[in-house]
Scaffold this motif. Structure first.
Motif, PDB file in Angstrom:
ATOM      1  N   UNK A  39       0.868  -1.179   0.000  1.00 14.14           N
ATOM      2  CA  UNK A  39       0.000   0.000   0.000  1.00 14.14           C
ATOM      3  C   UNK A  39       0.903   1.226   0.000  1.00 14.14           C
ATOM      4  N   UNK A  40       0.706   2.111  -0.981  1.00 10.97           N
ATOM      5  CA  UNK A  40       1.472   3.362  -0.999  1.00 10.97           C
ATOM      6  C   UNK A  40       0.495   4.515  -0.833  1.00 10.97           C
ATOM      7  N   UNK A  41       0.937   5.548  -0.119  1.00  7.81           N
ATOM      8  CA  UNK A  41       0.076   6.692   0.172  1.00  7.81           C
ATOM      9  C   UNK A  41       0.843   7.990  -0.118  1.00  7.81           C
ATOM     10  N   UNK A  42       0.109   9.102  -0.117  1.00  2.72           N
ATOM     11  CA  UNK A  42       0.774  10.394  -0.335  1.00  2.72           C
ATOM     12  C   UNK A  42       0.840  11.234   0.936  1.00  2.72           C
ATOM     13  N   UNK A  43       0.576  10.612   2.080  1.00  6.98           N
ATOM     14  CA  UNK A  43       0.738  11.334   3.344  1.00  6.98           C
ATOM     15  C   UNK A  43       1.045  10.342   4.460  1.00  6.98           C
ATOM     16  N   UNK A  44       1.727  10.856   5.488  1.00  6.81           N
ATOM     17  CA  UNK A  44       2.074  10.009   6.626  1.00  6.81           C
ATOM     18  C   UNK A  44       0.820   9.532   7.355  1.00  6.81           C
ATOM     19  N   UNK A  45      -0.203  10.394   7.428  1.00  2.99           N
ATOM     20  CA  UNK A  45      -1.430  10.016   8.132  1.00  2.99           C
ATOM     21  C   UNK A  45      -2.080   8.807   7.458  1.00  2.99           C
ATOM     22  N   UNK A  46      -2.170   8.828   6.122  1.00  2.00           N
ATOM     23  CA  UNK A  46      -2.790   7.718   5.411  1.00  2.00           C
ATOM     24  C   UNK A  46      -1.960   6.438   5.532  1.00  2.00           C
ATOM     25  N   UNK A  47      -0.638   6.570   5.569  1.00  2.00           N
ATOM     26  CA  UNK A  47       0.211   5.386   5.740  1.00  2.00           C
ATOM     27  C   UNK A  47      -0.033   4.755   7.109  1.00  2.00           C
ATOM     28  N   UNK A  48      -0.149   5.576   8.138  1.00  2.00           N
ATOM     29  CA  UNK A  48      -0.445   5.046   9.475  1.00  2.00           C
ATOM     30  C   UNK A  48      -1.828   4.412   9.526  1.00  2.00           C
TER      31      UNK A  48
END
Length: 405
Positions: A180-189
């Motif tokens: 899973x790749x995200x464009x923000x640290x919040x979404x990665x968490x």
């Protein structure tokens, strides 16, 4: 910085947006970057029955397709326009019934994708899904792909359309993904609750026009007295803090507050519309944004803190910084990466303090500060974002290669 780019693969990009969208979007930019080293097949959003019926009654023309043949866009990029008509299952009273229709939809789309990849002789396939946890939920098992990446770039499940079945589908999608790749640290968490293989790859931005100097001042800014506190983007009560804007405008009558962009009904009726030092320019073409930002004294992002905004990458901050402008913004987890280049605020009083500081102290508009902001913004390129995805991909798949750059 050195990255291990994904190379020599046949990549299927599955999106909930159309290639020929009226607005630029992340996944198209990602497609261009991936096509530097791979062959790419972009899957357009398939039609659903409800939308087709609405368009018929509204007199809109049907979508033009290529009758199953992938459309060649440029070297290494093709677009497949699905002809399948999908069932609109969100009305279903239970998840079981919704899932019944959703599986049918996934199978219809997968059948067309298989035809497309056969025509292009795609073999070593990697599937990347752009946030579509409905239409793409079962594609990993329905398509001949070796790996599957889920690209999570918006917190869609808080929106009304997705609230009923979205949380469960999104959770299942995240669990199925190899990465899973995200464009923000919040979404990665957030995604890390269900899949340990998550990576924040940042956000690519096309900032060339914002770096340019000498842009002419827009006509509707010429008569507005400075200093100008500017905002450029959608003016919506779901994302912007209207009380904060009222406080800023009333506390700083010697400054002009300029809001550029389309507004919702809340802002159309706002007291801001009656204030002498507040100016709404209305909606502008995206290519004009840079000219407005260049003629602001400072830029602001007075964001509301709510489930819709909390995980969003603030792309406009990169546009502000690439223009060399001082920035004052609401403090969020996604904004932490900008802390050394923008003033982050936890209260309306902090907004005032920082606005006054940036406007009244010449050091903040110096060439040294401008260049510092620009250099940082330009690190948020699509090359770096896709390179970070490559690093994460090779780490997860244990397929280590030498760094490319």
């Amino acid at each position: 910085m050195s990255y291990r780019f994904i190379k020599n693969r046949d990549i299927i990009l599955f999106s909930f947006q159309q290639w020929n969208s009226d607005i630029a979007f992340n996944f198209q930019d990602m497609a261009y970057e991936l096509a530097r080293y791979n062959r790419v097949l972009f899957i357009n959003r398939a039609r659903d029955r409800n939308t087709v019926l609405k368009n018929m009654f509204s007199g809109k023309s049907p979508t033009v397709t290529t009758q199953g043949n992938p459309e060649h866009i440029q070297d290494n990029i093709w677009v497949l326009h699905p002809e399948s008509l999908l069932e609109s299952g969100t009305w279903s009273p239970t998840y079981k019934l919704f899932d019944f229709f959703n599986r049918i939809n996934n199978k219809r789309i997968a059948a067309e994708i298989k035809i497309g990849i056969k025509k292009l002789d795609f073999k070593n396939c990697l599937l990347i899904n752009d946030n579509d946890f409905y239409r793409g939920l079962y594609l990993k098992s329905l398509l001949p792909v070796r790996e599957y990446i889920f690209y999570l770039r918006d917190f869609l499940t808080v929106q009304p359309f997705f609230q009923k079945f979205g949380p469960r589908c999104e959770m299942e999608m995240i669990r199925k993904a190899d990465l899973v790749v995200t464009n923000s640290a919040w979404l990665a968490n957030y995604a890390g609750q269900w899949n340990p293989n998550c990576a924040d790859i940042g956000q690519g931005c096309n900032l060339k026009e914002f770096v340019e100097e000498g842009l002419p001042i827009p006509e509707d800014l010429k008569a507005i007295p400075g200093p100008i506190i500017g905002y450029c983007g959608a003016i919506t009560s779901m994302r912007l803090d209207e009380p904060l804007l009222l406080y800023i405008a009333s506390s700083l009558p010697e400054m002009s507050l300029v809001l550029v962009g389309p507004m919702d009904t809340v802002f159309e009726k706002s007291l801001l519309r009656t204030m002498k030092n507040v100016y709404f320019t209305g909606s502008k073409k995206p290519e004009l944004a840079a000219a407005y930002i260049h003629h602001f004294t400072i830029c602001i992002n007075p964001q509301l803190l709510n489930p819709l905004t909390i995980g969003n990458y603030p792309r406009k901050i990169d546009e502000y910084l690439a223009s060399g402008k001082p920035v004052v913004a609401t403090a969020t987890q996604a904004m932490e990466m900008f802390r050394n280049y923008a003033e982050l605020c936890n209260s309306r009083e902090e907004f005032l303090i920082n606005i006054r500081k940036l406007v009244n102290e010449p050091v903040w508009t110096s060439e040294e500060q401008k260049n510092k902001r620009r250099e940082y913004a330009l690190t948020h390129s699509w090359e770096n974002s896709v390179g970070a995805m490559g690093d994460a991909f090779y780490f997860v798949t244990k397929n280590y290669l030498p760094a490319d750059i």
